[in-house]
Design a protein around this motif. Sequence first.
Motif, short mmCIF file in Angstrom:
data_model
loop_
_atom_site.label_atom_id
_atom_site.label_comp_id
_atom_site.label_asym_id
_atom_site.label_seq_id
_atom_site.Cartn_x
_atom_site.Cartn_y
_atom_site.Cartn_z
N VAL A 65 0.85 -1.20 0.00
CA VAL A 65 0.00 0.00 0.00
C VAL A 65 0.88 1.25 0.00
N PHE A 66 1.92 1.25 0.85
CA PHE A 66 2.81 2.41 0.93
C PHE A 66 3.63 2.56 -0.35
N ASP A 67 4.12 1.45 -0.89
CA ASP A 67 4.88 1.51 -2.14
C ASP A 67 3.99 1.98 -3.29
N ASN A 68 2.75 1.51 -3.33
CA ASN A 68 1.82 1.97 -4.37
C ASN A 68 1.59 3.48 -4.25
N GLY A 69 1.54 4.00 -3.02
CA GLY A 69 1.41 5.45 -2.81
C GLY A 69 2.58 6.20 -3.42
N VAL A 70 3.78 5.66 -3.27
CA VAL A 70 4.98 6.28 -3.87
C VAL A 70 4.89 6.21 -5.39
N GLN A 71 4.51 5.06 -5.93
CA GLN A 71 4.43 4.91 -7.38
C GLN A 71 3.38 5.87 -7.96
N LEU A 72 2.25 6.02 -7.28
CA LEU A 72 1.21 6.96 -7.73
C LEU A 72 1.74 8.40 -7.69
N TYR A 73 2.43 8.75 -6.61
CA TYR A 73 3.03 10.08 -6.50
C TYR A 73 3.97 10.34 -7.68
N TYR A 106 14.09 5.37 -1.65
CA TYR A 106 14.02 4.92 -3.04
C TYR A 106 15.16 5.52 -3.86
N TRP A 107 15.65 4.74 -4.83
CA TRP A 107 16.63 5.23 -5.80
C TRP A 107 16.03 5.09 -7.19
N GLY A 108 16.45 5.98 -8.07
CA GLY A 108 15.99 5.92 -9.45
C GLY A 108 16.50 4.67 -10.16
N ASP A 109 15.64 4.07 -10.98
CA ASP A 109 16.04 2.90 -11.75
C ASP A 109 16.89 3.28 -12.96
N TYR A 110 16.68 4.49 -13.50
CA TYR A 110 17.34 4.88 -14.74
C TYR A 110 18.19 6.13 -14.62
N VAL A 111 17.87 6.99 -13.68
CA VAL A 111 18.66 8.20 -13.46
C VAL A 111 18.98 8.30 -11.97
N ASN A 112 19.98 9.11 -11.65
CA ASN A 112 20.45 9.23 -10.28
C ASN A 112 19.54 10.18 -9.49
N ILE A 113 18.46 9.62 -8.95
CA ILE A 113 17.55 10.40 -8.11
C ILE A 113 17.28 9.62 -6.83
N GLU A 114 16.87 10.34 -5.79
CA GLU A 114 16.48 9.73 -4.53
C GLU A 114 15.13 10.28 -4.12
N LEU A 115 14.35 9.43 -3.49
CA LEU A 115 13.02 9.81 -3.04
C LEU A 115 12.82 9.20 -1.65
N ARG A 116 12.07 9.88 -0.82
CA ARG A 116 11.76 9.40 0.53
C ARG A 116 10.25 9.36 0.74
N SER A 117 9.82 8.38 1.49
CA SER A 117 8.44 8.30 1.95
C SER A 117 8.48 8.13 3.46
N ASN A 118 7.84 9.05 4.17
CA ASN A 118 7.79 8.98 5.63
C ASN A 118 6.46 8.40 6.07
N ILE A 119 6.55 7.38 6.91
CA ILE A 119 5.38 6.69 7.45
C ILE A 119 5.42 6.90 8.96
N GLU A 120 4.28 7.26 9.54
CA GLU A 120 4.22 7.47 10.99
C GLU A 120 3.14 6.59 11.59
N CYS A 121 3.37 6.20 12.83
CA CYS A 121 2.39 5.39 13.56
C CYS A 121 1.52 6.32 14.39
N ASP A 122 0.22 6.26 14.12
CA ASP A 122 -0.75 7.10 14.82
C ASP A 122 -1.78 6.17 15.46
N ASN A 123 -1.75 6.05 16.79
CA ASN A 123 -2.66 5.16 17.53
C ASN A 123 -2.59 3.72 16.99
N GLY A 124 -1.37 3.24 16.74
CA GLY A 124 -1.18 1.86 16.29
C GLY A 124 -1.40 1.62 14.81
#
Length: 134
Positions: A65-73, A106-124
């Motif tokens: 679910v979180f990876d799909n959120g990154v791919q959609l972004y 995350y790292w780019g598959d074809y170009v030198n890029i980096e991406l971050r996804s922050n996930i937080e725990c809220d009430n479990g």
Amino acid sequence: MIKQHLLFKFNRFSANEVLAAWENADKSKEVILLESANSDWSIEVDGIQNISHPMFERFLSKIDVFDNGVQLYCKEVYENSNFKIENFIVSLQWISLLENSITMGYWGDYVNIELRSNIECDNGIWKQKDIYYQ
């Protein structure tokens, strides 16, 4: 024309496969390597001492679910840009754990890029809070 092999990769992780990789991983090390049985992916995990194993397992059960959120972004940013699709294709490389937050790197598959996804725990419950390019 978009090349078929460059399309965004949704649903790339199976919760069962990721949890099996976690089960089989050597948790005595400072950096843990999670690998798929068929070598489609490998992810380095650090900071496991900062979080309970059941809490991390809850995150892993939702990793797709979180990876799909990154791919959609990435897809949406690409669709609103003038750059080639190669600039937006990324793969999960590492996960860093803190007490109530997780960073997916995350790292780019074809170009030198980096991406971050922050996930937080809220009430479990793990929630994706922020996705951004480095």
